[in-house]
Design an enzyme around this catalytic site. Structure first.
Site, PDB file in Angstrom:
ATOM      1  N   ASN A  42      17.641 -41.609 -20.421  1.00  0.00           N
ATOM      2  CA  ASN A  42      19.049 -41.959 -20.230  1.00  0.00           C
ATOM      3  C   ASN A  42      19.854 -40.727 -19.802  1.00  0.00           C
ATOM      4  O   ASN A  42      20.200 -40.582 -18.630  1.00  0.00           O
ATOM      5  CB  ASN A  42      19.589 -42.574 -21.537  1.00  0.00           C
ATOM      6  CG  ASN A  42      20.916 -43.268 -21.332  1.00  0.00           C
ATOM      7  OD1 ASN A  42      21.659 -42.920 -20.411  1.00  0.00           O
ATOM      8  ND2 ASN A  42      21.238 -44.234 -22.156  1.00  0.00           N
ATOM      9  N   ASP A  43      20.095 -39.801 -20.712  1.00  0.00           N
ATOM     10  CA  ASP A  43      20.917 -38.627 -20.369  1.00  0.00           C
ATOM     11  C   ASP A  43      20.341 -37.838 -19.191  1.00  0.00           C
ATOM     12  O   ASP A  43      21.090 -37.334 -18.352  1.00  0.00           O
ATOM     13  CB  ASP A  43      21.000 -37.672 -21.569  1.00  0.00           C
ATOM     14  CG  ASP A  43      21.783 -38.279 -22.710  1.00  0.00           C
ATOM     15  OD1 ASP A  43      22.460 -39.299 -22.492  1.00  0.00           O
ATOM     16  OD2 ASP A  43      21.708 -37.728 -23.825  1.00  0.00           O
TER      17      ASP A  43
END
Ligand code: NAP
Length: 462
Positions: free
Chosen positions: A388-389
């Protein structure tokens, strides 16, 4: 210097151990040689232990045997039972044990000699060892507890905390300096030890569990320096060498991790980063498009080039074997498969490398961020597996984002993106991810391992 053969044996084993530690560390610098490096370091440790068993100062082996047996049982059980996802807290516990051992050796030496008969340099090394050892012990225990969820993972903060911590730290260092100058004041030495234990707690509680890996790597470096100081106190060369290697490699690793997250060490230590969950970042617009398993399989099966981008979700799902199976199914159809590895994907340095190595993914298929990013525009499908990040384009495009400037894997430049995740869960930073709303992106919801296994099956049926 005694002229006995035993002492020559001891020095010889220490020399071998030191060489093996250096070669082991060098091996660990590359995934291809990491396993060999680990074995070398283990062999080095074995040589150091065997050598030490022949130390002329040993008068009885009972306590040593008890320590060896208890230590072996604890280490063996931890190695067998602790799951890969709990590796960060396991590592923190190991640091706590190592640092506690250094602190205890220092305290024992002080009790033996009272510091009075020691030259100033040795006294300083002893104070340094106990100060860092005690601080690292409790700091690592708090880090492990936060990561294990035994205590709150978010920063524990109160008003004036930084002043209290500064005062605490100054008092600890003050006691250290006083006890070096005035060795006849055991009360000050023990006060320093107590303050050191307290400092470890106070320094680590305001840091969010998100930043724990960097903190742990710093604590690892402190534990190494404490061990090196122990080496100076005991006149033990292998401890000096191993401790220094550990101390500086840990410090370099902390810096590299901060760099990969575009953070400074002071920001990690004093920023309370974990507190910013669900805050700013671009208001992601548009809607997320879901893709069915069958459609995703067809898209993959007819691609020329597929790049897998693993993240923390791969670790929680333990999907490393499943991703390998899907890659094999695709390769059998003539698809070129690569893996894009972000330096801070997952929760510990090298997390993805370790997992993929476990599934025997060839090292040659793993591409570091700098090498894979130029390849995304020619990639047909980028498959984001629980990341995600590390794929959040806000880090690149939105200067107001808390993660602005963090280098990312630019999957949004691929011709299409399939994101495998369970639902709307955010990443470690707690931020919204505009990637999921981009026209090139399709979401395949579900546990990564289940989705990958089903995809592999579907691809075989296409
Ligand atoms: P991430 O940002 O934490 O995102 C992980 C994603 O995986 C989540 O959005 C979650 O979404 C999904 N997920 C969790 N379990 C899953 C499962 N079983 N199946 C499928 N998906 C699952 O991970 P990342 O992209 O790897 O980024 C790492 C973060 O950790 C970075 O912010 C980095 O700075 C930070 N960090 C890393 C290190 C290190 O050494 N590696 C150290 C310190 C900090 P769902 O809940 O919707 O499934």
């Amino acid at each position: 210097m005694e002229a006995s053969g035993v002492n020559y044996f001891l020095e010889f084993t220490y020399l071998i151990a030191s060489i093996l530690f250096i070669l082991g560390l060098k091996g660990l610098s590359h995934p291809e040689t990491a396993r060999r490096g680990m074995f070398m370091a283990e062999a080095g440790m074995l040589a150091a232990i065997i050598g030490t068993l022949f130390h002329h100062g040993i008068i009885t082996y009972e306590w040593i045997a008890a320590g060896l047996i208890i230590g072996t049982i604890i280490g063996g059980l931890m190695a067998v039972w602790v799951p890969m996802t709990a590796m960060p807290q396991r590592t923190a516990l190991s640091h706590a044990f190592g640092a506690f051992a250094a602190a205890l050796v220092g305290i024992a030496e002080f009790m033996l000699h009272g510091g009075l008969t020691m030259p100033v340099f040795t006294r300083s090394a002893l104070g340094f060892e106990v100060m860092l050892g005690s601080l690292t012990t409790t700091g690592s225990l708090i880090a492990a507890s936060k990561l294990q969820g035994l205590i709150r993972g978010t920063p524990i903060q109160f008003k004036g905390q930084q002043y209290v911590n500064a005062l605490l730290f100054a008092s600890t260092v003050g006691c250290f300096l006083y006890s070096v100058v005035n060795p006849g004041a055991p009360g000050v030495f023990y006060t320093m030890t107590g303050l050191g234990f307290l400092s470890g707690v106070m320094i680590v509680i305001p840091i969010g569990s998100a930043d724990m890996p960097v903190v742990m790597s710093l604590l690892n470096s402190y534990a190494g320096l404490a061990a090196a100081a122990t080496g100076f106190v005991l006149g033990n060369n292998v401890l000096i060498i191993a401790g220094t290697l550990d101390g500086f490699s840990g410090f370099i690793l902390s810096i590299l991790m901060c760099k990969a997250m575009n953070r400074s060490i002071s920001n990690v230590l004093f920023g309370g980063f974990g507190a910013v969950h669900h805050t700013a970042g671009a208001a992601a617009t548009g809607e997320m498009r879901e893709i069915s398993l069958e459609d995703a399989a067809v898209r993959l099966a007819y691609a020329n080039k597929v790049v897998f981008v693993p993240g923390y979700g791969l670790a929680t799902a333990q999907a490393q074997h499943a991703v390998r199976d899907l890659a094999t199914a695709l390769e059998e159809r003539g698809v070129t498969v690569k893996y894009g590895i972000h330096p801070v994907a997952g929760r510990m340095p090298g997390h993805m490398n370790v997992l993929l190595a476990e599934a025997n993914v060839p090292y040659g298929d793993l591409y570091e961020m700098e090498r894979i990013n130029p390849e995304f525009p020619t990639t047909d499908v980028a498959v984001v597996v629980g990341a995600n990040d590390v794929v959040n384009p806000d880090a690149r495009d939105n200067s107001n984002s808390p993660i602005a400037g963090m280098p990312i894997l630019e999957v949004d430049k691929a011709k299409s993106v399939i994101v495998l995740k369970r639902g709307q869960g955010r990443g470690f930073s707690g931020l919204e991810n505009p990637l999921f709303y981009k026209p090139v992106t399709s979401m395949l919801y579900g546990d990564a391992k289940a989705s990958l296994s089903q995809l592999a099956q579907e691809v075989k049926n296409v």
